[in-house]
Motif scaffolding. Structure first.
Motif, PDB file in Angstrom:
ATOM      1  N   ARG A 146       4.901  -8.796   0.386  1.00  0.00           N
ATOM      2  CA  ARG A 146       5.571  -7.747   1.152  1.00  0.00           C
ATOM      3  C   ARG A 146       6.227  -6.798   0.156  1.00  0.00           C
ATOM      4  NH1 ARG A 146       2.690  -9.907   4.095  1.00  0.00           N
ATOM      5  NH2 ARG A 146       3.092 -10.919   6.098  1.00  0.00           N
ATOM      6  N   ILE A 147       5.793  -5.531   0.174  1.00  0.00           N
ATOM      7  CA  ILE A 147       6.340  -4.533  -0.743  1.00  0.00           C
ATOM      8  C   ILE A 147       6.985  -3.418   0.066  1.00  0.00           C
ATOM      9  CG2 ILE A 147       5.830  -2.841  -2.541  1.00  0.00           C
ATOM     10  CD1 ILE A 147       3.526  -4.628  -3.453  1.00  0.00           C
ATOM     11  N   VAL A 148       8.221  -3.102  -0.277  1.00  0.00           N
ATOM     12  CA  VAL A 148       8.948  -2.019   0.386  1.00  0.00           C
ATOM     13  C   VAL A 148       9.199  -0.917  -0.635  1.00  0.00           C
ATOM     14  CG1 VAL A 148      11.030  -1.350   1.651  1.00  0.00           C
ATOM     15  CG2 VAL A 148      10.070  -3.655   1.949  1.00  0.00           C
ATOM     16  N   MET A 149       8.653   0.255  -0.377  1.00  0.00           N
ATOM     17  CA  MET A 149       8.928   1.443  -1.187  1.00  0.00           C
ATOM     18  C   MET A 149      10.112   2.183  -0.564  1.00  0.00           C
ATOM     19  SD  MET A 149       6.328   1.372  -3.337  1.00  0.00           S
ATOM     20  CE  MET A 149       4.603   0.825  -3.439  1.00  0.00           C
ATOM     21  N   THR A 150      10.944   2.776  -1.404  1.00  0.00           N
ATOM     22  CA  THR A 150      12.062   3.557  -0.865  1.00  0.00           C
ATOM     23  C   THR A 150      11.728   5.041  -0.980  1.00  0.00           C
ATOM     24  OG1 THR A 150      13.586   1.833  -1.592  1.00  0.00           O
ATOM     25  CG2 THR A 150      14.540   3.927  -0.916  1.00  0.00           C
ATOM     26  N   MET A 170       8.024  11.640  -1.968  1.00  0.00           N
ATOM     27  CA  MET A 170       6.816  11.839  -1.179  1.00  0.00           C
ATOM     28  C   MET A 170       5.638  11.128  -1.828  1.00  0.00           C
ATOM     29  SD  MET A 170       5.905  12.962   1.681  1.00  0.00           S
ATOM     30  CE  MET A 170       4.564  13.587   2.683  1.00  0.00           C
ATOM     31  N   ALA A 171       5.626  11.109  -3.162  1.00  0.00           N
ATOM     32  CA  ALA A 171       4.567  10.398  -3.877  1.00  0.00           C
ATOM     33  C   ALA A 171       4.585   8.913  -3.533  1.00  0.00           C
ATOM     34  CB  ALA A 171       4.730  10.595  -5.382  1.00  0.00           C
ATOM     35  N   MET A 176       2.167   4.131  -1.027  1.00  0.00           N
ATOM     36  CA  MET A 176       2.189   3.138   0.056  1.00  0.00           C
ATOM     37  C   MET A 176       0.943   3.217   0.926  1.00  0.00           C
ATOM     38  SD  MET A 176       2.677   3.034   3.626  1.00  0.00           S
ATOM     39  CE  MET A 176       3.685   4.426   4.123  1.00  0.00           C
ATOM     40  N   GLN A 177       0.510   4.426   1.248  1.00  0.00           N
ATOM     41  CA  GLN A 177      -0.653   4.588   2.126  1.00  0.00           C
ATOM     42  C   GLN A 177      -1.880   3.857   1.566  1.00  0.00           C
ATOM     43  OE1 GLN A 177      -0.600   6.014   5.076  1.00  0.00           O
ATOM     44  NE2 GLN A 177       0.782   7.759   5.125  1.00  0.00           N
ATOM     45  N   VAL A 190       2.471  -3.274   2.854  1.00  0.00           N
ATOM     46  CA  VAL A 190       3.245  -2.304   2.088  1.00  0.00           C
ATOM     47  C   VAL A 190       3.765  -1.233   3.039  1.00  0.00           C
ATOM     48  CG1 VAL A 190       3.261  -0.818   0.052  1.00  0.00           C
ATOM     49  CG2 VAL A 190       1.648  -2.731   0.174  1.00  0.00           C
ATOM     50  N   ASN A 191       5.057  -0.995   2.973  1.00  0.00           N
ATOM     51  CA  ASN A 191       5.702  -0.043   3.864  1.00  0.00           C
ATOM     52  C   ASN A 191       6.727   0.793   3.114  1.00  0.00           C
ATOM     53  OD1 ASN A 191       4.732  -0.982   6.708  1.00  0.00           O
ATOM     54  ND2 ASN A 191       5.386  -2.882   5.712  1.00  0.00           N
ATOM     55  N   CYS A 192       7.227   1.827   3.771  1.00  0.00           N
ATOM     56  CA  CYS A 192       8.257   2.686   3.182  1.00  0.00           C
ATOM     57  C   CYS A 192       9.526   2.660   4.020  1.00  0.00           C
ATOM     58  CB  CYS A 192       7.779   4.136   3.112  1.00  0.00           C
ATOM     59  SG  CYS A 192       6.776   4.522   1.668  1.00  0.00           S
ATOM     60  N   LEU A 193      10.652   2.644   3.334  1.00  0.00           N
ATOM     61  CA  LEU A 193      11.956   2.797   3.969  1.00  0.00           C
ATOM     62  C   LEU A 193      12.505   4.164   3.591  1.00  0.00           C
ATOM     63  CD1 LEU A 193      14.525   1.736   5.408  1.00  0.00           C
ATOM     64  CD2 LEU A 193      15.202   0.726   3.217  1.00  0.00           C
TER      65      LEU A 193
END
Length: 303
Positions: A146-150, A170-171, A176-177, A190-193
């Motif tokens: 599980r990876i969370v990008m900020t 934005m990068a 993440m995409q 993989v998701n973004c917060l």
């Protein structure tokens, strides 16, 4: 359904204070073993000390949790690899990575030094790349990650004086995409917060009453969901003051105009139709744009 992380190992970067600290404390409180990473610099990325990160480790241990400290700079891939190896030597796995480390070098684009642009991109974007790259083979081998990008509203929507920060954030959404697609077969989600929180990085930017409502703890539930076993995949969750939303990068239905000498003029005349959001979609991958465009062309040509 209770979210817990018993038996899970998490790495949280930039966890010596602010939002990262709250992420580390929350994961530990729900059973995760946590690597508290922080270079210990100021909000501009200057200086370095593990004292703040060690204080978070001490707090976790005092509450009965397990944690270790790490002072690697996320801009140094060798140091990041050593951090991941330290984690593996200590606990034998890495289940969760929260890419939270970041700095600010705010100035209008006209006044911004390119060195300040580069450094912000290096910390936010390349820092997340380094950490994700270092844990990726481990997560692939264990078929779990599980990876969370900020990311940030400054990246998603723009903000005056933050061209460097916004570009980097934005990068991270773009990173993440693709990683969410590539990791799916190995159960790596993989998701973004996109947080709105009062931290050292927002002091002086907002009124006191607003800062109080935007306590970092109010963002943490979104991170916990994205770090959990039942996490979504390829989702940008926005969070602040106890409210939660999802941001999408969408594609309008557009129009087919073909290619003739006057296509630029016809496109200019048709912009209202091209930008019309009725029927817009959230593509499952970048290929969807080409599929839509080729499909329109085939219909137009009787294919």
């Amino acid at each position: 359904m209770s979210i817990d992380f018993k038996g899970r190992v998490a790495i949280v970067t930039g966890a010596g204070g602010g939002l990262g600290k709250q992420h580390a404390l929350a994961l530990a409180a729900r059973g995760a073993k946590v690597v508290v990473n922080d270079l210990g610099g100021d909000v501009h990325g200057v200086g370095g000390s593990v004292s703040a990160a060690q204080a978070v480790v001490d707090e976790i241990r005092a509450a009965g949790g397990e944690a270790i400290v790490n002072g690697a700079s996320v801009t140094d891939f060798a140091a990041v690899q050593a951090m991941v190896q330290q984690t593996m030597d200590t606990w034998g796995r890495v289940d969760i990575l929260v890419n939270n480390a970041g700095i600010l070098r705010d100035k209008s684009f006209a006044k911004m030094d390119l060195a300040d642009f580069r450094l912000v991109v290096d910390v936010h974007l390349m820092g997340a790349v380094h950490c994700s790259k270092a844990v990726w083979p481990i997560m692939q081998a264990q078929n779990y990650g599980r990876i969370v990008m900020t990311t940030s509203s400054s990246g998603l929507y723009g903000n005056f004086g933050q061209a460097n920060y916004g570009a980097a954030k934005m990068a991270l959404a773009g990173l993440m995409q693709t990683l969410s697609i590539e990791g799916e077969k190995n159960n790596i989600r993989v998701n973004c917060l996109a947080p709105t929180a009062a931290t050292r990085m927002t002091e002086g930017l907002m009124p006191e009453a607003v800062l109080k409502a935007l306590e970092p703890q109010a963002v943490v539930p979104a991170m916990l969901v994205m770090a959990s076993e039942d996490a979504p995949n390829r989702t940008i969750i926005c969070a602040g003051a106890g409210s939660f939303e999802v941001a999408h990068i969408t594609l309008t239905q557009g129009v087919h105009l073909g290619l003739t000498p006057d296509t630029p003029e016809r496109l200019a005349a048709a912009l209202a139709q091209v930008t019309d959001r009725q029927g817009e979609t959230v593509p499952l991958s970048g290929a969807a744009q080409g599929t839509l465009e080729v499909g329109k062309a085939m219909v137009a040509h009787g294919g």
